[in-house]
Write an enzyme that holds these catalytic residues in place. Structure first.
Site, PDB file in Angstrom:
ATOM      1  N   LYS A   1     230.767  70.027  53.535  1.00  0.00           N
ATOM      2  CA  LYS A   1     231.345  70.487  54.700  1.00  0.00           C
ATOM      3  C   LYS A   1     231.346  71.854  54.960  1.00  0.00           C
ATOM      4  O   LYS A   1     230.830  72.286  56.259  1.00  0.00           O
ATOM      5  CB  LYS A   1     232.614  69.682  54.751  1.00  0.00           C
ATOM      6  CG  LYS A   1     232.644  68.316  54.902  1.00  0.00           C
ATOM      7  CD  LYS A   1     234.285  67.810  55.109  1.00  0.00           C
ATOM      8  CE  LYS A   1     234.438  66.410  55.361  1.00  0.00           C
ATOM      9  NZ  LYS A   1     233.776  65.912  56.531  1.00  0.00           N
TER      10      LYS A   1
ATOM     11  N   HIS B   1     240.858  62.355  62.317  1.00  0.00           N
ATOM     12  CA  HIS B   1     240.582  61.108  61.509  1.00  0.00           C
ATOM     13  C   HIS B   1     240.680  59.829  62.084  1.00  0.00           C
ATOM     14  O   HIS B   1     241.470  59.155  62.328  1.00  0.00           O
ATOM     15  CB  HIS B   1     242.030  61.188  60.317  1.00  0.00           C
ATOM     16  CG  HIS B   1     241.716  60.299  59.359  1.00  0.00           C
ATOM     17  ND1 HIS B   1     242.877  59.658  58.558  1.00  0.00           N
ATOM     18  CD2 HIS B   1     240.515  59.643  58.686  1.00  0.00           C
ATOM     19  CE1 HIS B   1     242.081  58.697  57.830  1.00  0.00           C
ATOM     20  NE2 HIS B   1     240.994  58.851  57.964  1.00  0.00           N
TER      21      HIS B   1
END
Length: 281
Positions: free
Chosen positions: A96, A139
């Site tokens: 990431k 999320h």
């Protein structure tokens, strides 16, 4: 907002891209290989057809109309004029981090970065950019198309303006947020991953069969899915990676990965996406 960047064409990237295209937004879906992108395109087409099948009373656009709004590409430079970005790459910090170091100078300076992560600190990832105030955690839950609420995470530097932009972005998708503060795992996964991990220990200890464990939660607690079904849906490899992040972050033995879970992942039995996990698919 007119053009949205989505980085990562896995399960979450597929669902998010489909939702965005179906509400009329242009999507730039980026991943590292044409093979992954072609698979994601086939999956989105299949999902749109299922939507039409199960929502016969609703006016649903044709597959071709929706797909035309999505650009499937390996070229990160196509993100140079996007209005908002959602990142969904694999649940490993170093991967990431490398993505943010690559896209930060490419994307417009006012573009908000939404990190879709299960457990990794939003503040830590934001530090890989020069726009820490314009980074927020989002999320999304699986399946994206069916979940009207997401868990949003305020990083240390996330501004109120960024939160408002994120709310407007989600409203365009017909979704709302529950905003929480940033510590690894946030709320949902600090709780849910303990449950799924302990359910795996129950199987390892031969207390019950997977179906019995899941039925107890569905029939006794009225859960829509049991913990092992949920783990298979998310991906056992993702569960293991997330638990490793939680263990490293808190140095607490309660987050130790069940040996059976790690053994299943090593064997390639990662759940629905591999055809076999706690159940066969």
């Amino acid at each position: 907002m007119k053009k949205i960047g989505v980085v990562g064409a896995g399960t979450m990237g597929i669902g998010i891209s489909q939702c965005l295209a179906q509400v009329g937004l242009e999507v730039i879906l980026v991943d590292i290989s044409d093979e992954i992108l072609n698979r994601s395109k086939r999956e989105i087409i299949k999902n749109i057809r299922y939507s039409a099948l199960f929502n016969k009373g609703e006016q649903i656009e044709s597959v071709d109309t929706v797909i035309e709004r999505i650009t499937f590409t390996t070229d990160y430079h196509l993100l140079s004029d996007i209005d908002f970005l959602v990142e969904n790459v694999t649940e490993k910090y170093e991967i990431k981090k490398s993505v943010y170091e690559l896209i930060d100078p490419i994307c417009p300076k006012n573009c908000v970065f939404a990190i879709n992560t299960s457990c990794i600190s939003i503040t830590k990832l934001a530090s890989s950019t020069k726009r820490q105030d314009r980074v927020i955690g989002m999320h999304f839950m699986n399946p994206v198309q069916m979940k009207p609420v997401i868990e949003a995470i305020r990083g240390f530097h996330t501004s109120d303006e960024t939160i408002n932009v994120a709310k407007k972005f989600l409203a365009t998708m017909g979704k709302q947020m529950i905003l929480v503060n940033d510590l690894p795992g946030f709320v949902s996964n600090r709780l849910s991953h303990l449950l799924m991990n302990e359910a795996a220990f129950v199987i390892q200890d031969q207390v019950a069969q997977p179906q019995d464990v899941d039925n107890i939660f569905k029939e006794c607690f009225n859960h829509a899915m049991g913990p092992l079904e949920t783990a298979d849906l998310i991906g056992l490899d993702t569960i293991v990676d997330s638990l490793d992040v939680l263990y490293e972050s808190y140095q607490d033995s309660k987050y130790r990965v069940c040996p059976l879970l790690r053994k299943m992942v090593d064997a390639g039995h990662c759940g629905r996406k591999s055809g076999r996990g706690f159940y066969d698919y």
